[in-house]
Design an enzyme around this catalytic site. Structure first.
Site, PDB file in Angstrom:
ATOM      1  N   HIS A 137       1.808   4.491  -2.817  1.00 11.43           N
ATOM      2  CA  HIS A 137       1.904   5.940  -2.601  1.00 11.43           C
ATOM      3  C   HIS A 137       3.294   6.439  -3.033  1.00 11.43           C
ATOM      4  O   HIS A 137       3.426   7.483  -3.672  1.00 11.43           O
ATOM      5  CB  HIS A 137       1.727   6.264  -1.109  1.00 11.43           C
ATOM      6  CG  HIS A 137       0.306   6.203  -0.619  1.00 11.43           C
ATOM      7  ND1 HIS A 137      -0.703   6.968  -1.154  1.00 11.43           N
ATOM      8  CD2 HIS A 137      -0.277   5.475   0.380  1.00 11.43           C
ATOM      9  CE1 HIS A 137      -1.850   6.724  -0.493  1.00 11.43           C
ATOM     10  NE2 HIS A 137      -1.613   5.813   0.435  1.00 11.43           N
ATOM     11  N   HIS A 174       0.841  -1.197   0.000  1.00  9.52           N
ATOM     12  CA  HIS A 174       0.000   0.000   0.000  1.00  9.52           C
ATOM     13  C   HIS A 174       0.886   1.261   0.000  1.00  9.52           C
ATOM     14  O   HIS A 174       0.753   2.129  -0.872  1.00  9.52           O
ATOM     15  CB  HIS A 174      -0.909  -0.030   1.244  1.00  9.52           C
ATOM     16  CG  HIS A 174      -1.817   1.145   1.367  1.00  9.52           C
ATOM     17  ND1 HIS A 174      -3.149   1.105   1.035  1.00  9.52           N
ATOM     18  CD2 HIS A 174      -1.588   2.419   1.787  1.00  9.52           C
ATOM     19  CE1 HIS A 174      -3.702   2.292   1.233  1.00  9.52           C
ATOM     20  NE2 HIS A 174      -2.775   3.114   1.692  1.00  9.52           N
ATOM     21  N   GLU A 175       1.783   1.325   0.953  1.00  9.72           N
ATOM     22  CA  GLU A 175       2.635   2.521   1.061  1.00  9.72           C
ATOM     23  C   GLU A 175       3.568   2.645  -0.148  1.00  9.72           C
ATOM     24  O   GLU A 175       3.869   3.751  -0.596  1.00  9.72           O
ATOM     25  CB  GLU A 175       3.434   2.520   2.367  1.00  9.72           C
ATOM     26  CG  GLU A 175       2.584   2.467   3.648  1.00  9.72           C
ATOM     27  CD  GLU A 175       1.475   3.518   3.708  1.00  9.72           C
ATOM     28  OE1 GLU A 175       1.634   4.588   3.088  1.00  9.72           O
ATOM     29  OE2 GLU A 175       0.450   3.247   4.363  1.00  9.72           O
ATOM     30  N   GLU A 207      -4.653   7.691  -2.936  1.00  9.25           N
ATOM     31  CA  GLU A 207      -5.140   6.422  -2.395  1.00  9.25           C
ATOM     32  C   GLU A 207      -5.444   5.432  -3.532  1.00  9.25           C
ATOM     33  O   GLU A 207      -5.353   4.216  -3.340  1.00  9.25           O
ATOM     34  CB  GLU A 207      -6.374   6.685  -1.532  1.00  9.25           C
ATOM     35  CG  GLU A 207      -6.773   5.564  -0.597  1.00  9.25           C
ATOM     36  CD  GLU A 207      -5.770   5.279   0.524  1.00  9.25           C
ATOM     37  OE1 GLU A 207      -4.795   6.035   0.686  1.00  9.25           O
ATOM     38  OE2 GLU A 207      -5.971   4.267   1.215  1.00  9.25           O
TER      39      GLU A 207
END
Ligand code: ZN
Length: 506
Positions: free
Chosen positions: A268, A264-265, A303
């Site tokens: 980003h 997830h990170e 996101e």
């Protein structure tokens, strides 16, 4: 002004430098800083924030914008420049509308509210936090009135995080999501539950990190311009595209918590690392409204990239067909007797739960929907803060079928409200929806599809770079979405993806 440095560029560059320094202090506070330094660090950040606000709304930048706009011609080459100037001017106007006294009041309240919230959450006592939240709502209402809105005060607050989005558009999006998701949840819950004990075996943290980072690099996260640290809450932060850091949290007896948070990170991080180098220290890498150095177009668009790598890729069946063998090699004692299918089912479990950040893909958006309904009603004055525990419990019962046991697992679970952030929750669902739209379009490119089949994710990342990342903040999220997919916000690809997954889980 040929040989002299451009005044606007100089001011934006200075602003971006200060904001990057604030980000770095924030990263340090969450990764390295001894606890005793908290108060002094607060003072340092407050000083730099004051400096940043001074530059962002100062005479020098206003004059530079006015002077340059006057001299700008209508050639197409000037369009990008005009946009930087006009976007900055528009952001300064919004900042101007919010009185300095309100900004100071909100900042002071935030420090106090976060402390009291943490205590209230530990004691599971909403009454402790209630007066602070009441003041927060009053201030946010004043901020909404100061910013201005056409239809609903909540619209003004959403603008800060997702330019162009309104409550009305969210309500129609939510209606379609509810109609699409509820039958899928029913179907999934009617089936035998997967074996979650598999994920609770022993997974040494070093091996988790190594495997998670190897995959993150395959996704395109560049460690020469990044690094991974361990924190309580995972996050990503950048100080220009040349230094984009991520953090994760690992538990030896819960494998998915570490892996999926890293991906997830990394999603980003890949976004920030992919912003056009020409935009470094420019208006297109600076969020003037939130005084934040960032290249992403909006919270929702950001996101979309994290959820895309975490869920569309990382939880897909093909992904684990390709990489489960490597995972087994890293954890032979825990996974030697478990086949890929059993593992894949476990990491895709559908299980309504109280805590948003631990929610599965099918129930996640209901956590967002209930918060947005509550926030909009609070800002409009339709409900009172003191009634929140009851309203929260009713909504959790309606949407998730669960009985909230206490405030800690209910209304007090999220940090956002204590930080004065009302209006940011919608961006989590917007991100899910946009991520699926972008992924569905990207997969139509033959090289992307072939890469997903073979485990080469760089064609996907290059597609995202071309259509999303490189633009930084030079386009609105709506413009990027239209440029990339040819349509506006549309939940259909998201619902199709989840419905395919539920069918596969049968
Ligand atoms: Zn995120």
């Amino acid at each position: 002004m040929t040989s002299r440095i451009n005044l606007f560029d100089r001011e934006i560059g200075r602003l971006n430098d200060v904001l990057c320094a604030i980000n770095l202090l924030g990263w340090d506070a969450r990764t390295q800083m001894p606890a005793g330094a908290a108060r002094m660090r607060g003072a340092q950040v407050a000083t730099l924030t004051g400096l940043a606000r001074g530059i962002a709304t100062g005479r020098a930048i206003r004059d530079a914008i006015a002077m340059e706009l006057d001299g700008l011609d209508d050639r197409p080459e000037s369009a990008l420049r005009r946009r930087a100037l006009l976007d900055t001017q528009a952001a300064i106007r919004i900042a101007d509308r919010i009185p300095e006294s309100l900004v100071v009041e909100a900042a002071a309240l935030k420090t106090e509210a976060q402390q009291v919230w943490a205590e209230a959450r530990t004691k599971s006592d909403f009454a402790l936090f209630q007066p602070l939240l009441e003041r927060t709502v009053l201030i946010q209402r004043e901020i909404a009135a100061a910013i201005g809105y056409a239809a609903h005060p909540y619209d003004a607050l959403i603008q800060q995080y997702e330019p162009g989005m309104t409550l009305a558009e969210l309500q129609s999006l939510f209606a379609r999501l509810k109609a699409g998701l509820l039958p899928l949840i029913d179907t999934a819950l009617g089936r035998p539950q997967p074996r979650l004990d598999v994920l609770e075996r022993s997974y040494p943290v070093d091996a988790q990190k190594r495997f998670a980072l190897e995959i993150a690099q395959k996704f395109g996260y560049d460690l020469k311009r990044g690094r991974l640290d361990v924190t309580v809450h995972p996050f990503e932060v950048s100080f220009t595209r040349e230094d984009v850091r991520i953090t994760g949290r690992f538990r030896e007896n819960w494998l998915p918590g570490g892996l999926f948070a890293i991906w997830h990170e990394a999603g980003h991080g890949i976004y920030e690392q992919g912003v056009d180098p020409a935009f470094t220290r420019s208006a297109f890498a600076t969020d003037i409204i939130n005084l934040y150095a960032v290249g992403g177009a909006s919270f929702g668009m950001h996101e979309s990239q994290s959820r895309l790598f975490e869920n569309r890729v990382g939880r897909s069946h093909r992904f684990w067909e390709l990489h489960y063998g490597a995972l087994q090699t890293n954890f032979p004692a825990s996974l030697g007797d478990i086949d890929m299918e059993t593992f894949w089912r476990a990491v895709n479990v559908v299980r309504p739960s109280f805590i948003r950040v631990e929610a599965d893909e099918l129930t996640y958006d209901f956590h967002v929907i209930l918060r947005v309904e509550i926030e909009a009603a609070l800002i409009a004055g339709d409900i009172a803060v003191k009634d929140l525990p009851r309203i929260w419990a009713e909504k959790v019962k309606t949407y998730l079928g669960l009985t909230v046991p206490d405030d800690t697992q209910g209304v007090l679970q999220d940090v956002h409200w204590s930080a004065g952030m009302i209006g940011s929750f919608p961006t989590y669902t917007i991100g899910n929806v946009m991520g699926a739209q972008l992924f569905a379009t990207a997969r139509k490119a033959p090289e992307v599809a072939a890469g997903l089949q073979s485990g080469d994710y760089l064609p996907l990342t290059r597609w995202l770079n071309h259509h999303v990342h490189r633009h930084g903040r030079s386009k609105t999220p709506g413009e990027i979405l239209r440029f990339a997919t040819g349509s506006g916000l549309d939940p259909a690809p998201y619902l199709e993806d989840l419905s395919e997954k539920v069918a596969l889980l049968a």
